[in-house]
Design an enzyme around this catalytic site. Structure first.
Site, PDB file in Angstrom:
ATOM      1  N   GLY A  81      42.460  36.819  48.078  1.00 37.56           N
ATOM      2  CA  GLY A  81      41.509  36.692  49.170  1.00 37.56           C
ATOM      3  C   GLY A  81      41.922  35.601  50.150  1.00 37.56           C
ATOM      4  O   GLY A  81      43.124  35.398  50.409  1.00 37.56           O
ATOM      5  N   HIS A  82      40.922  34.905  50.689  1.00 30.63           N
ATOM      6  CA  HIS A  82      41.132  33.901  51.746  1.00 30.63           C
ATOM      7  C   HIS A  82      41.993  32.729  51.247  1.00 30.63           C
ATOM      8  O   HIS A  82      43.032  32.417  51.830  1.00 30.63           O
ATOM      9  CB  HIS A  82      39.746  33.425  52.188  1.00 30.63           C
ATOM     10  CG  HIS A  82      39.699  32.561  53.399  1.00 30.63           C
ATOM     11  ND1 HIS A  82      40.159  32.962  54.636  1.00 30.63           N
ATOM     12  CD2 HIS A  82      39.203  31.306  53.579  1.00 30.63           C
ATOM     13  CE1 HIS A  82      39.947  31.986  55.522  1.00 30.63           C
ATOM     14  NE2 HIS A  82      39.381  30.972  54.902  1.00 30.63           N
ATOM     15  N   PHE A  83      41.551  32.101  50.177  1.00 28.65           N
ATOM     16  CA  PHE A  83      42.290  30.948  49.633  1.00 28.65           C
ATOM     17  C   PHE A  83      43.373  31.461  48.674  1.00 28.65           C
ATOM     18  O   PHE A  83      43.373  31.165  47.480  1.00 28.65           O
ATOM     19  CB  PHE A  83      41.341  29.965  48.955  1.00 28.65           C
ATOM     20  CG  PHE A  83      40.573  29.113  49.929  1.00 28.65           C
ATOM     21  CD1 PHE A  83      41.179  28.019  50.542  1.00 28.65           C
ATOM     22  CD2 PHE A  83      39.256  29.397  50.261  1.00 28.65           C
ATOM     23  CE1 PHE A  83      40.483  27.228  51.462  1.00 28.65           C
ATOM     24  CE2 PHE A  83      38.551  28.614  51.176  1.00 28.65           C
ATOM     25  CZ  PHE A  83      39.170  27.519  51.773  1.00 28.65           C
TER      26      PHE A  83
END
Ligand SMILES: *[C@@H]1O[C@H](CO)[C@@H](O)[C@H](O)[C@H]1NC(C)=O
Length: 293
Positions: free
Chosen positions: A267-269
């Site tokens: 995902g994002h991180f």
């Protein structure tokens, strides 16, 4: 032996900028620029991997991590200010040329810097570091876009969950195929730092100001075209904030002979879990395009 990360501070732009650094002093430099609501802490696992070959420098932007902004500085939390502080930080460290890893808020900050200092940037690694309207996840940005359009207090108040723990945790775990591998310290640290007096207002100020970055997009694209800067996009493919079309869009302005597009199953991180893959691709990218040759 794995390189040891050191922490330091340096005065720049009236701010005490905290930064993590590792690797040989004489090696080519990679600067890592974090996003909201994290800090250089997000790079703690990647830094030792990159520092086997490069000098790695990761500052905390004002409003984040352990960078200290004196109240008397009356810091205005905008992306213009973040760019100015970043620029002063680069000058204070005498960095003349470096590759830059951009993520989330780090992207507009570094790209605005690049417009003024195109010859300083040897290469760009974008990990969910957006520069195209195609990159905005519709649901994620809906409330923020509403605030951008109105500037109204009510719309700002409606965003207050964005600076609370459930949302902070959500940003780390959403889209990850293995959330059980994401250790909680990172989002608890981010949250603890946002709980400092005044910090949540700073975050909302920056969320509102983020709209000003979109005005720079045509200039970013022109910079990609004219500077011939090599670009690696390595995005968490299930990031709800900055979605894969944002990475694909670099193809419009970065020609095939200097663009590498890769996807992380994350995902994002993304580098909470995929830091080894990221380091391997960065090494491959630097070698393929002779970034520091
Ligand atoms: C940067 O260069 C100046 C002038 O040469 C020097 O005084 C200063 O110590 C250098 N700073 C760093 C952090 O290397």
């Amino acid at each position: 032996m794995s390189p040891v990360t050191q922490v330091s501070t340096i005065s720049a732009d009236g701010v005490e900028v905290f930064y993590r650094h590792a690797g040989p002093a004489s090696a080519p430099v990679i600067v890592l620029l974090h996003g909201f609501p994290s800090s250089s802490h997000q790079f703690r696992n990647l830094i030792p991997l990159l520092a086997t070959r490069y000098r790695v420098i990761a500052p905390d932007l004002p409003g984040y991590g352990f960078t200290a902004v004196p109240p008397s500085r009356n810091y205005l939390y905008t992306f213009t200010s973040l760019t100015n502080t970043f620029s002063a930080f680069v000058s204070a460290l005498n960095l003349s040329r470096f590759a830059v890893y951009i993520f989330d808020y780090g992207a507009p900050t570094a790209l605005r810097y690049a417009l003024e200092n195109p010859t300083s940037i040897a290469a760009i690694i974008s990990q969910n570091g957006n520069a195209y309207v195609e990159g905005f996840g519709t649901d994620f940005w809906a409330g923020i876009r509403k605030l951008w359009a109105s500037g109204a207090d009510l719309d700002r108040q409606a965003l207050s969950p964005v600076v609370e723990l459930p949302f902070t945790k959500w940003q780390y775990t959403t889209g990850s195929p293995s959330p059980e591998k994401i250790q909680p310290e990172a989002y608890y640290l981010d949250q603890a730092l946002m709980e400092r007096p005044g910090n949540k207002e700073i975050q909302l100020d920056l969320l509102y100001d983020y709209r000003t970055n979109l005005d720079f997009y045509p200039r970013f694209h022109e910079y990609f075209r004219t500077s011939k800067v090599p670009v690696l996009t390595a995005w968490g493919k299930d990031d709800p904030c900055f979605i894969p079309p944002g990475a694909e869009a670099f193809k419009k302005d970065v020609s095939e002979d200097r663009l590498m597009v890769r996807w992380l199953d994350a995902g994002h991180f993304a580098i909470e879990t995929n830091e080894q893959q990221m380091a391997d691709w960065i090494f491959e990218f630097f070698e393929k395009y002779k970034v520091f040759a």
